[in-house]
Design an enzyme around this catalytic site. Structure first.
Site, mmCIF file in Angstrom:
data_model
loop_
_atom_site.group_PDB
_atom_site.id
_atom_site.type_symbol
_atom_site.label_atom_id
_atom_site.label_comp_id
_atom_site.label_asym_id
_atom_site.label_seq_id
_atom_site.Cartn_x
_atom_site.Cartn_y
_atom_site.Cartn_z
ATOM 1 N N ARG A 19 -4.818 -97.850 5.897
ATOM 2 C CA ARG A 19 -4.946 -96.401 5.644
ATOM 3 C C ARG A 19 -4.703 -96.095 4.161
ATOM 4 O O ARG A 19 -5.245 -95.122 3.641
ATOM 5 C CB ARG A 19 -3.976 -95.635 6.567
ATOM 6 N N LYS A 69 4.058 -110.109 8.841
ATOM 7 C CA LYS A 69 3.703 -110.306 10.245
ATOM 8 C C LYS A 69 4.295 -111.619 10.753
ATOM 9 O O LYS A 69 4.522 -112.535 9.980
ATOM 10 C CB LYS A 69 2.174 -110.399 10.385
HETATM 11 N N1 BES Z 1 -4.893 -105.109 10.340
HETATM 12 C C1 BES Z 1 -3.857 -104.569 11.142
HETATM 13 C C2 BES Z 1 -4.367 -104.068 12.497
HETATM 14 C C3 BES Z 1 -4.762 -105.129 13.476
HETATM 15 C C4 BES Z 1 -3.827 -105.679 14.323
HETATM 16 C C5 BES Z 1 -6.072 -105.531 13.578
HETATM 17 C C6 BES Z 1 -4.206 -106.626 15.235
HETATM 18 C C7 BES Z 1 -6.436 -106.475 14.495
HETATM 19 C C8 BES Z 1 -5.510 -107.024 15.326
HETATM 20 C C9 BES Z 1 -3.207 -103.386 10.434
HETATM 21 O O1 BES Z 1 -3.180 -103.469 9.062
HETATM 22 C C10 BES Z 1 -1.800 -103.362 10.882
HETATM 23 O O2 BES Z 1 -1.087 -104.277 10.581
HETATM 24 N N2 BES Z 1 -1.426 -102.310 11.593
HETATM 25 C C11 BES Z 1 -0.114 -102.197 12.100
HETATM 26 C C12 BES Z 1 0.337 -100.783 11.864
HETATM 27 C C13 BES Z 1 1.782 -100.563 12.109
HETATM 28 C C14 BES Z 1 2.616 -101.271 11.048
HETATM 29 C C15 BES Z 1 2.060 -99.096 12.074
HETATM 30 C C16 BES Z 1 -0.174 -102.505 13.585
HETATM 31 O O3 BES Z 1 -1.140 -102.154 14.243
HETATM 32 O O4 BES Z 1 0.759 -103.148 14.063
HETATM 33 MN MN MN Z 2 -1.519 -104.523 8.328
#
Ligand code: BES
Ligand code: MN
Ligand code: ZN
Length: 527
Positions: A369, A295
């Site tokens: 997931r 990230k």
């Molecule tokens: N933990 C994150 C989701 C999240 C994002 C929670 C912002 C709270 C605030 C999750 O693991 C994630 O990174 N999801 C990605 C999925 C994507 C790579 C398909 C997302 O939402 O960007």
């Molecule tokens: Mn994630």
């Protein structure tokens, strides 16, 4: 801050708070007091913007001709609108206004309100509950806070008719308030303190309330074949954990699974089982860097909150056990840390999940997931649940869709969805139902495995839910995407800025209203 209840009498001195309805209509006690003080409350209102709107307050300090240190007017809004949730909100707002007022103890007078469907006793209990939730603070790491910056308020006394009944009713709510605080504490802790093993230790403390707690480590999960979960944690120096919490408040049905959690689970073809427990499943990513699909640095610290689903499950189990709920509920949390390293999983890796289905890991940041799918399979195989509910900060996309006001709920069962939405509405944790469908499911087809862990650009929350649905079979199931509501960047009536504890009250209410109310004893019945 503590709350208590006392008889409906005006004290002779100290700090008091009296209610005002909309359009500056004084409640009975406020009117009597105003008369005694020669109209000084009316004058104070007239020279301010305070109109009695719910959630607002006006301080009249050291009023002449009285021995009170201060009188606070608190707004209740229109009496006809006041219900349980609005009373809670009023209590929360009053607590926030009094917290830093300088008063350490305030007596809040509750009058019977004409045209209100709640009795003063009930309003008092709801306000006390709201005040308790709002008074939460996570301040253990502030070593230099000045006295004047700390809350002054230590005690709220609600003076109302039926104080004894109020005391009892509030005592029944206290386990839920404490469970919400526990969840908030766990979510607020940084990731150097809360990691898979220390979070498992937090869960293990539920044993004191009568919950059976088992903790599985990596060796046991590998033996079972939970490779999707393990793949997420394989880049971390911290060992992944799976925690199983069992509460058999309605009596363990005959032949209910017990004993060896790590033994190969029976290949259950029997899907849902009316006499099985409700299983709650929580995403417990104690820190989500994204892994190799790392990230951006901005706001990455927020990802210590990526275990809010697991924390809500632990809190809900604690609430149910503490109030001795007559329901069979199992909590399962998958605890991992998603880190990039030489041992981390790579984009393109293929893992074989516990279900036997293979997954192409296109993006290591879509890790929740991967954790949940093995937990769902484990739950189904070991417990033949009557229903499975999972809570997860799963996607940023749900924040794009719903913001921070409602959580998304996905379900394969309309009745279950309706019951959950009703429970959420009743406790002020609103849910918005999101769609599932075959066309969305196609978006996670993989070229080389049974599925891939991400779709393309659109419908990110839905493709995540479709992924999960591939592991639930016919078991009634609902998935809560709580990414937008697990914490708040601003103060709210019942939640100071920070971790909200979302899900604890909702689950507790759902169990009370559907499982317990139906008196649904297991097939064997109770003695
Ligand atoms: N933990 C994150 C989701 C999240 C994002 C929670 C912002 C709270 C605030 C999750 O693991 C994630 O990174 N999801 C990605 C999925 C994507 C790579 C398909 C997302 O939402 O960007
Ligand atoms: Mn994630
Ligand atoms: Zn995540």
């Amino acid at each position: 801050m503590r709350v208590q209840f006392s008889a409906a009498e005006l004290p002779a001195s100290g700090f008091i708070a009296v209610g005002v309805l909309d359009e500056r209509r004084l409640t009975v006690t406020a009117q009597a007091l105003d008369d005694r003080l020669g109209g000084s409350l009316t004058r104070a209102m007239a020279s301010s913007r305070f109109r009695g709107k719910r959630g607002t307050t006006l301080a009249v300090l050291a009023p002449a001709g009285s021995r009170f240190e201060g009188i606070f007017l608190y707004g209740l809004g229109p009496a006809a609108e006041l219900d349980a949730l609005k009373s809670q909100a009023a209590g929360g707002a009053l607590q926030a206004a009094l917290a830093g007022s300088g008063a350490d103890s305030v007596v809040v007078i509750l009058d019977g309100l004409e045209g209100c469907r709640l009795a003063a006793t009930d309003i008092a209990v709801e306000m006390a509950f709201g005040a308790t939730l709002r008074a939460y603070r996570f301040d253990k790491y502030r070593t230099k806070e000045k006295e004047d910056d700390k809350p002054s308020l230590q005690l709220l006394t609600f003076a109302c008719d039926g104080a004894e009944r109020a005391t009892k009713a509030f005592a029944a709510r206290q386990p839920v308030a404490e469970a919400v605080a526990l969840t908030r504490d766990i979510v607020s802790e940084p990731a150097n303190v809360i990691h898979p093993q220390s979070l498992a230790e937090q869960a293990a403390k539920l044993a004191a309330s009568g919950v059976e707690v088992e903790v599985l480590g990596e060796a046991e999960m590998r033996h079972l074949g939970m490779n999707a979960l393990l793949g997420v944690g394989q880049g971390s120096a911290r060992e992944s954990q799976l925690v199983v919490m069992q509460w058999w408040g309605a009596g363990r049905p005959p032949g209910a699974p017990s004993g060896d959690a790590a033994a190969a689970a029976p290949a259950a073809s029997a899907d849902s089982n009316e006499s099985g427990p409700i299983v709650l499943i929580g995403k417990g990513v104690t820190f989500d860097t994204g892994g190799i699909s790392i990230k951006p640095a901005a706001n990455m610290e927020d990802m210590k909150w990526d275990m809010a689903g697991a924390a809500a499950v632990i809190g809900a189990m604690r609430a149910l056990a503490a109030r001795r709920a007559r329901a069979n509920v199992v909590g399962i949390v998958g605890l991992v840390e998603n880190m990039p390293s030489g041992t981390a999983q790579r984009p393109g890796d293929v893992v074989t999940s516990l279900s036997g289905q293979t997954i192409e890991v296109i993006n290591t940041d879509a890790e929740g997931r991967l954790v949940l799918c093995d937990c769902l399979t484990y739950a189904k195989q070991r417990f033949q649940p009557r229903a499975m509910l999972d809570l997860a900060t799963l996607t940023g996309a749900i924040i794009i869709a719903l913001g921070h006001e409602q959580a998304g709920v996905f379900a394969n069962d309309d009745t279950l969805a309706a019951q959950l939405i009703a429970a959420g509405a009743a406790v002020g944790e609103p849910l918005w139902r999101m769609p599932l469908g075959e066309e969305y499911d196609k978006l996670i087809k993989s070229d080389i495995a049974d599925m891939k862990n991400v779709g393309n650009r659109g419908a990110g929350s839905i493709t995540a839910a479709q992924f999960l649905q591939r592991f639930v079979g016919k078991t009634p199931w609902a998935h809560f995407d709580i990414a937008g509501v697990a914490w708040s960047t601003k103060d709210r009536d019942l939640t100071p800025k920070g971790a909200s504890g979302f899900g604890v009250r909702l689950i507790d209410r759902f169990i009370a209203d559907t499982v317990e109310a139906a008196g649904s004893a297991p097939a064997s019945g109770r003695g």
